[in-house]
Write a protein that holds these residues in place. Structure first.
Motif, mmCIF file in Angstrom:
data_model
loop_
_atom_site.group_PDB
_atom_site.id
_atom_site.type_symbol
_atom_site.label_atom_id
_atom_site.label_comp_id
_atom_site.label_asym_id
_atom_site.label_seq_id
_atom_site.Cartn_x
_atom_site.Cartn_y
_atom_site.Cartn_z
ATOM 1 N N VAL A 35 9.800 1.734 3.140
ATOM 2 C CA VAL A 35 8.855 0.620 3.261
ATOM 3 C C VAL A 35 8.767 0.235 4.724
ATOM 4 O O VAL A 35 9.794 0.027 5.387
ATOM 5 C CB VAL A 35 9.289 -0.599 2.431
ATOM 6 N N HIS A 36 7.538 0.152 5.252
ATOM 7 C CA HIS A 36 7.304 -0.257 6.631
ATOM 8 C C HIS A 36 6.410 -1.493 6.632
ATOM 9 O O HIS A 36 5.422 -1.556 5.899
ATOM 10 C CB HIS A 36 6.610 0.862 7.428
ATOM 11 N N ALA A 63 3.659 0.557 2.667
ATOM 12 C CA ALA A 63 3.420 -0.386 3.762
ATOM 13 C C ALA A 63 3.216 -1.765 3.140
ATOM 14 O O ALA A 63 2.649 -1.883 2.046
ATOM 15 C CB ALA A 63 2.194 0.018 4.571
ATOM 16 N N THR A 64 3.702 -2.786 3.812
ATOM 17 C CA THR A 64 3.570 -4.148 3.294
ATOM 18 C C THR A 64 3.212 -5.096 4.421
ATOM 19 O O THR A 64 3.489 -4.806 5.599
ATOM 20 C CB THR A 64 4.876 -4.610 2.622
ATOM 21 N N PRO A 70 -4.102 -3.203 7.342
ATOM 22 C CA PRO A 70 -3.785 -1.777 7.401
ATOM 23 C C PRO A 70 -4.640 -1.008 8.408
ATOM 24 O O PRO A 70 -4.200 0.019 8.933
ATOM 25 C CB PRO A 70 -4.044 -1.281 5.976
ATOM 26 N N ALA A 71 -5.837 -1.493 8.702
ATOM 27 C CA ALA A 71 -6.680 -0.809 9.685
ATOM 28 C C ALA A 71 -6.051 -0.840 11.071
ATOM 29 O O ALA A 71 -6.235 0.073 11.870
ATOM 30 C CB ALA A 71 -8.064 -1.449 9.710
ATOM 31 N N VAL A 72 -5.323 -1.911 11.370
ATOM 32 C CA VAL A 72 -4.605 -1.999 12.647
ATOM 33 C C VAL A 72 -3.383 -1.087 12.610
ATOM 34 O O VAL A 72 -3.100 -0.347 13.565
ATOM 35 C CB VAL A 72 -4.197 -3.455 12.936
ATOM 36 N N ASP A 73 -2.649 -1.107 11.511
ATOM 37 C CA ASP A 73 -1.472 -0.250 11.354
ATOM 38 C C ASP A 73 -1.845 1.228 11.488
ATOM 39 O O ASP A 73 -1.096 2.021 12.058
ATOM 40 C CB ASP A 73 -0.844 -0.514 9.979
ATOM 41 N N ALA A 74 -3.029 1.572 10.991
ATOM 42 C CA ALA A 74 -3.460 2.973 11.004
ATOM 43 C C ALA A 74 -3.560 3.533 12.418
ATOM 44 O O ALA A 74 -3.357 4.737 12.631
ATOM 45 C CB ALA A 74 -4.808 3.106 10.298
ATOM 46 N N TRP A 134 0.841 -1.186 0.000
ATOM 47 C CA TRP A 134 0.000 0.000 0.000
ATOM 48 C C TRP A 134 0.886 1.249 0.000
ATOM 49 O O TRP A 134 1.945 1.251 0.635
ATOM 50 C CB TRP A 134 -0.885 0.056 1.241
ATOM 51 N N VAL A 135 0.479 2.280 -0.701
ATOM 52 C CA VAL A 135 1.099 3.594 -0.548
ATOM 53 C C VAL A 135 0.341 4.322 0.558
ATOM 54 O O VAL A 135 -0.894 4.257 0.619
ATOM 55 C CB VAL A 135 1.015 4.417 -1.847
ATOM 56 N N VAL A 136 1.066 4.983 1.446
ATOM 57 C CA VAL A 136 0.435 5.651 2.587
ATOM 58 C C VAL A 136 1.215 6.921 2.896
ATOM 59 O O VAL A 136 2.365 7.083 2.480
ATOM 60 C CB VAL A 136 0.393 4.691 3.811
#
Length: 470
Positions: free
Chosen positions: A91-92, A56-57, A115-119, A34-36
């Motif tokens: 990259v994270h 993000a990966t 990604p919802a958790v990473d957010a 994902w690009v973030v």
């Protein structure tokens, strides 16, 4: 087609080849990408294209790191940074964080796949919008797109708690609000005021870095105003708030008080130039202590000298590099002097024009004028003088050896003669060596005659005379 689909297609079209190639490498290893962050935020805000890209990966660190062996890696956080001529790609690995015991780094990190958790670990909703490269679609678990549409900067989670985790977020909130033209969420405003004192725990290095980014980027004048209005400037730049509300003579400053002027200078200063930025912020900090209502008008006698001294103190406290600090101090000290450039002796003027730092003075003068009376005649004249300068001489027109060749012995008198020569040359337009040697011959002859008279003059005091004490 929905607006979100149009945005997604437009964003997908601007993905750089180096980013797409890296994402393909991660996909071949079984990972999603994902690009973030800023690239997404700025595209959705105004269609801007970013130079740096954050990805993000869901690949775990042990699988990610071997895929980018030429990148700088932080295995604990599952992060790599891959510099290139076109900008950095970071990259994270998706992760969750718990507890910030040192008010900077999380004490516990867990790698996740959602990604919802990473957010939830990110600071602001507008920085937590993800673009799925494989599916060309948005993932927006915190409502960042709605906040962008509402021009609002909102923190993820409880602002009081999140600011306490890492107080640098206090300054980041100011920078993001200013650069992205967002209004601070009401809860965030309250939290900034309540948590402002936590900024004292930040290292000088982190404060200086974040302030420099704020003062050199878009919305930099507003960033300074927000620092004052939220109470943060009183903590990290206590020299700045006293300028707020200090009146100025309207004939020279129709824009208003000192802080208003300083914010406008910052806006007109060259972007991405730390010297211009810090000179703008600090060039008038000496005005509040020197404020005077004289008989004719408001005056700030000596504020240029005092501002330079205060700028030196500020930049030393913040750990600024010596070259930056010295140049800013010089610009602050001489920001009024440049107005006398057309009246200077030609030689003295030429020496200043040739000074490597003169461009910093010139560009600051432009910003200072544009932020006040708007009269750029001196700026334009100085720019023309700089443009029309002849090539510099290969070496000084005269040296000490020239003085001694004319018969004056080595000693302090040689330097005095050269200084007197330079004073004479300063009054001339582009003197040559022949002219300089002619003047030098006259000066040396005068000195030699004076020395001869002093030697021939007998001492009239009686032998054994001891001067009386005063």
């Amino acid at each position: 087609m929905r607006a979100s689909d149009i945005d997604a297609a437009a964003f997908a079209a601007k993905i750089p080849d180096r980013v797409a190639a890296l994402a393909a490498r991660l996909a071949a290893a079984g990972g999603r990408t994902w690009v973030v962050g800023g690239a997404v935020r700025d595209h959705l805000r105004n269609g801007a294209t970013s130079g740096d890209w954050d990805l993000a990966t869901d690949l775990p660190p042990q699988e990610l790191l071997p895929l980018v062996p030429d990148a700088a890696a932080d295995a604990r956080l599952g992060a790599v940074h891959w510099p290139s001529a076109a900008g950095e790609v970071a990259v994270h690995v998706l992760r969750a964080e718990d507890r910030y015991q040192d008010r900077r780094r999380p004490s516990e990190v867990r790698f996740v796949r959602d990604p919802a958790v990473d957010a939830q670990r990110r600071d602001f909703t507008v920085n937590a919008i993800y673009f799925d490269l494989a599916r060309a679609e948005w993932v927006d678990p915190c409502g960042g797109r709605a906040d962008l549409a509402a021009r609002k900067l909102r923190m993820i989670g409880d602002p009081q708690t999140r600011l306490a985790e890492d107080p640098l977020r206090l300054l980041r909130a100011i920078r993001f609000a200013a650069s992205a033209e967002l209004e601070l969420d009401e809860a965030l405003v309250e939290a900034l005021a309540a948590r402002a004192e936590l900024a004292r725990s930040l290292s000088a290095y982190r404060v200086f870095g974040e302030l420099t980014r704020a003062f050199t980027g878009p919305g930099r004048g507003r960033a300074l105003r927000l620092l004052v209005d939220t109470g943060l400037a009183a903590v990290v730049l206590p020299e700045v708030p006293p300028m707020d509300g200090v009146p100025q003579p309207p004939e020279y400053h129709p824009e208003g008080d000192v802080l208003t002027h300083v914010c406008l200078v910052l806006d007109h200063a060259c972007p991405d130039d730390p010297v211009q930025a810090w000179a703008a912020v600090l060039h008038d900090v000496g005005k509040p202590p020197t404020f005077e209502r004289a008989a004719d008008r408001i005056r700030f006698s000596g504020h240029d000298t005092l501002s330079a001294e205060m700028a030196d103190d500020v930049l030393r406290r913040l750990g600024a590099a010596n070259e930056l600090r010295e140049t800013v101090v010089e610009v602050c000290r001489d920001h009024i002097r440049i107005a006398s450039l057309p009246q200077m002796k030609p030689g003295k003027r030429e020496r200043w024009l040739r000074d490597p730092r003169f461009l910093a003075h010139l560009e600051f003068h432009r910003a200072d004028c544009e932020a006040s009376h708007g009269d750029l005649r001196i700026y334009q004249a100085a720019a023309a003088m700089l443009r029309d300068l002849p090539p510099p001489p290969a070496e000084p027109l005269c040296r000490g050896r020239d003085v001694m060749a004319l018969g004056l012995p080595a000693g302090p008198m040689v330097g005095k003669v050269l200084r007197e020569l330079q004073s004479r040359l300063d009054a001339m337009e582009h003197p040559d060596r022949e002219t300089a040697l002619s003047i030098l011959g006259t000066l040396v002859e005068k000195r030699i005659k004076t020395r001869s008279r002093d030697v021939d003059q007998p001492d009239s005091r009686p032998e054994g005379h001891v001067p009386e004490r005063p």
